[in-house]
Write an enzyme that holds these catalytic residues in place. Structure first.
Site, mmCIF file in Angstrom:
data_model
loop_
_atom_site.group_PDB
_atom_site.id
_atom_site.type_symbol
_atom_site.label_atom_id
_atom_site.label_comp_id
_atom_site.label_asym_id
_atom_site.label_seq_id
_atom_site.Cartn_x
_atom_site.Cartn_y
_atom_site.Cartn_z
ATOM 1 N N LYS A 46 0.827 -1.212 0.000
ATOM 2 C CA LYS A 46 0.000 0.000 0.000
ATOM 3 C C LYS A 46 0.858 1.258 0.000
ATOM 4 O O LYS A 46 1.891 1.317 0.671
ATOM 5 C CB LYS A 46 -0.895 0.044 1.255
ATOM 6 N N GLU A 59 1.008 -4.993 4.455
ATOM 7 C CA GLU A 59 0.113 -5.526 5.476
ATOM 8 C C GLU A 59 -0.354 -6.919 5.089
ATOM 9 O O GLU A 59 -0.399 -7.274 3.902
ATOM 10 C CB GLU A 59 -1.122 -4.632 5.635
ATOM 11 N N GLY A 115 -8.087 3.602 -3.175
ATOM 12 C CA GLY A 115 -7.709 2.349 -3.807
ATOM 13 C C GLY A 115 -6.496 2.435 -4.706
ATOM 14 O O GLY A 115 -6.093 1.441 -5.300
ATOM 15 N N ARG A 161 -12.401 13.642 8.639
ATOM 16 C CA ARG A 161 -13.401 14.501 8.017
ATOM 17 C C ARG A 161 -14.770 13.840 8.126
ATOM 18 O O ARG A 161 -14.899 12.713 8.602
ATOM 19 C CB ARG A 161 -13.063 14.707 6.540
ATOM 20 N N HIS A 217 -15.678 -4.522 5.785
ATOM 21 C CA HIS A 217 -15.160 -3.178 6.037
ATOM 22 C C HIS A 217 -16.092 -2.522 7.047
ATOM 23 O O HIS A 217 -17.228 -2.182 6.733
ATOM 24 C CB HIS A 217 -15.125 -2.378 4.726
ATOM 25 N N VAL A 259 -18.876 10.462 3.339
ATOM 26 C CA VAL A 259 -20.003 10.455 2.406
ATOM 27 C C VAL A 259 -21.207 9.766 3.053
ATOM 28 O O VAL A 259 -22.349 10.188 2.894
ATOM 29 C CB VAL A 259 -19.623 9.741 1.091
#
Length: 448
Positions: free
Chosen positions: A158, A200, A165, A291, A208, A294
């Site tokens: 990552k 990872e 993504g 933050r 998720h 959505v």
């Protein structure tokens, strides 16, 4: 109290913030590109200022233009919404230097959580469970192969500065590591200007799960349960719900307290989301979003709170309007993201909306900036609305979602509405039996 707030965003989230400001008796200032001159958030705000041409780099991402708009309008604070500059630590620092309040966390907290390695180390120290992985950035293929062997394949490479993504590559075996490592670094450099990557453990069938937290910036914090955001395409969330179908009350209380204690320990201010992979009853931290999300409406629906209003309150230095014992989970909520995209390839489909009708009735909420005759510009994200439903339990919420989708009319463009109609016929969706890989497998089998 703030007299005037500038909203450094567009579309449905800007309109969402305008509404919160109006209920609080605060004047709102919309900023817009030339492409958004007729947008609904521009029409609904008390004031509007054009900040540049259509490209976001010259308008919504232009810090000088936004700061100038704030000074011209006399706004004392800026709400960033999500996306654009919402997690830009340099932007927050500039606002602080200009005595403009940022409605969100400090630049320091954004900087720490924006660096995936620093975030993981910080959370580990605060007692948050983490995915097994490298201690920091990985510099060479040889190191990557050694770490992969120590953790055990499969692993995922990552980007440290990643998101959305991008800069993520799976290595199922040592033979795949070199390609995954080099490709992830290349993508990271191209997308984020930073080629550092870390490694990872790759969980095979995780869900998720994300925990909504909120802090007052002075050492007090609460959690508002979890959301299940497992239905994803290319790491982008498609459908979200609260509470998670497989999360028990005991799990919720335990992981929620861990998260609330963690953000309290760093004096975190405002809304934040701590995201986990969840498998076999265990939570593994992956990142924190500093933050509004959505999918924040599903949390608002089940807890009966206004998260934007609360963000504004704590930015003003006021205490939170609730404590943990005030927050009681009520029913079940589901959100689907309506995008202007053409199936089956999900290609963006900008154009003019020739007819629009929003569903209504008990337990139905639509967050959208659409209207009849509105022309969706081709320059921005394809999200055009969110349909959120609430019911006494999950079956009622699903039934309500099916009914509301049947009432929703968006003509003139292609949208992802048919996708959700199809998903609500799937037994796995109805029973909550899915993980983060489920949707992509289903799309491959059903849409080719």
């Amino acid at each position: 109290m703030f007299d005037k707030i500038l909203i450094a965003n567009r579309g449905e989230i800007a309109l969402r913030i305008v509404r919160a400001c109006r209920e609080m008796g605060i004047k709102s200032v919309a900023v817009h590109s030339t492409a958004d001159a007729d947008a609904m958030h521009v029409r609904m705000a008390d004031e509007a200022i054009c900040i540049g041409p259509p490209p976001s780099s010259e308008s919504y991402l232009s810090v000088p233009a936004i700061v100038s708009a704030c000074e011209i309008s006399g706004a004392q604070a800026i709400h960033p919404g999500y996306g654009f500059l919402s997690e830009n630590a340099s932007f927050v620092q500039i606002l602080e230097d200009h005595n403009i309040t940022f409605i969100g966390p400090t630049a320091e907290h954004i900087r720490i959580m924006g660096d995936k390695i620093a975030a993981k180390e910080t959370m580990r120290k605060l007692g948050v469970p983490c995915v097994p992985g490298s201690e920091g950035g990985v510099a060479t293929v040889k190191d990557a192969q050694r770490i992969g062997a120590e953790i055990g394949y499969p692993v995922i490479v990552k980007a440290t500065a990643g998101g959305g993504g991008r800069g993520m590559k799976l290595a199922r075996t040592e033979a795949e590591m070199e390609s995954a490592f080099l490709t992830a670094r290349s993508e990271a450099k191209s997308c984020f200007g930073n080629d550092e990557v870390y490694i990872e453990k790759y969980l095979t069938r995780p869900r998720h799960i994300e925990v909504q937290v909120f802090g007052d910036g002075k050492g007090a914090a609460v959690h508002l349960g979890e959301r299940d955001c497992s239905l994803q395409r290319r790491h982008q969330k498609v459908m979200e719900e609260a509470p998670g179908p497989v999360i028990t009350a005991e799990m919720r209380s335990k992981i929620g307290k861990i998260c609330a204690d963690a953000v309290a320990g760093i004096n975190y201010r405002g809304a934040g989301t701590i995201e986990f992979l969840f498998e076999d009853g265990a939570f593994y931290f992956i990142e924190m979003n500093t933050r509004l999300q959505v999918e924040h409406p599903v949390t608002e629906m089940v807890f009966g709170v206004d998260l934007v209003r609360e963000q504004i309150r704590v930015a003003e230095g006021l205490p939170m309007s609730f404590v943990q014992s005030d927050l009681e989970l009520n029913g079940h909520a589901i959100e689907v993201r309506i995008n202007a995209e053409k199936l089956p390839d999900f290609t963006p489909c900008p154009g003019t909306v020739t007819a629009y009708h929003a569903p209504g009735g008990l337990g139905v909420r639509v967050d959208s900036a659409l209207y009849d005759g509105y022309t969706i510009p081709p320059y921005y994200d394809s999200l055009i609305g969110k349909l959120i439903v609430h019911g006494r339990d999950r079956p009622e919420a699903l039934a309500r979602l099916k009914r509301a989708l049947g009432e929703l009319i968006v003509d003139g463009i292609d949208t992802t509405i048919p996708l959700f109609d199809a998903l609500l016929s799937e037994e796995d969706i109805l029973t909550g039996n899915f993980d983060i890989h489920w949707l992509e497998k289903w799309l491959e089998e059903n849409l080719g």
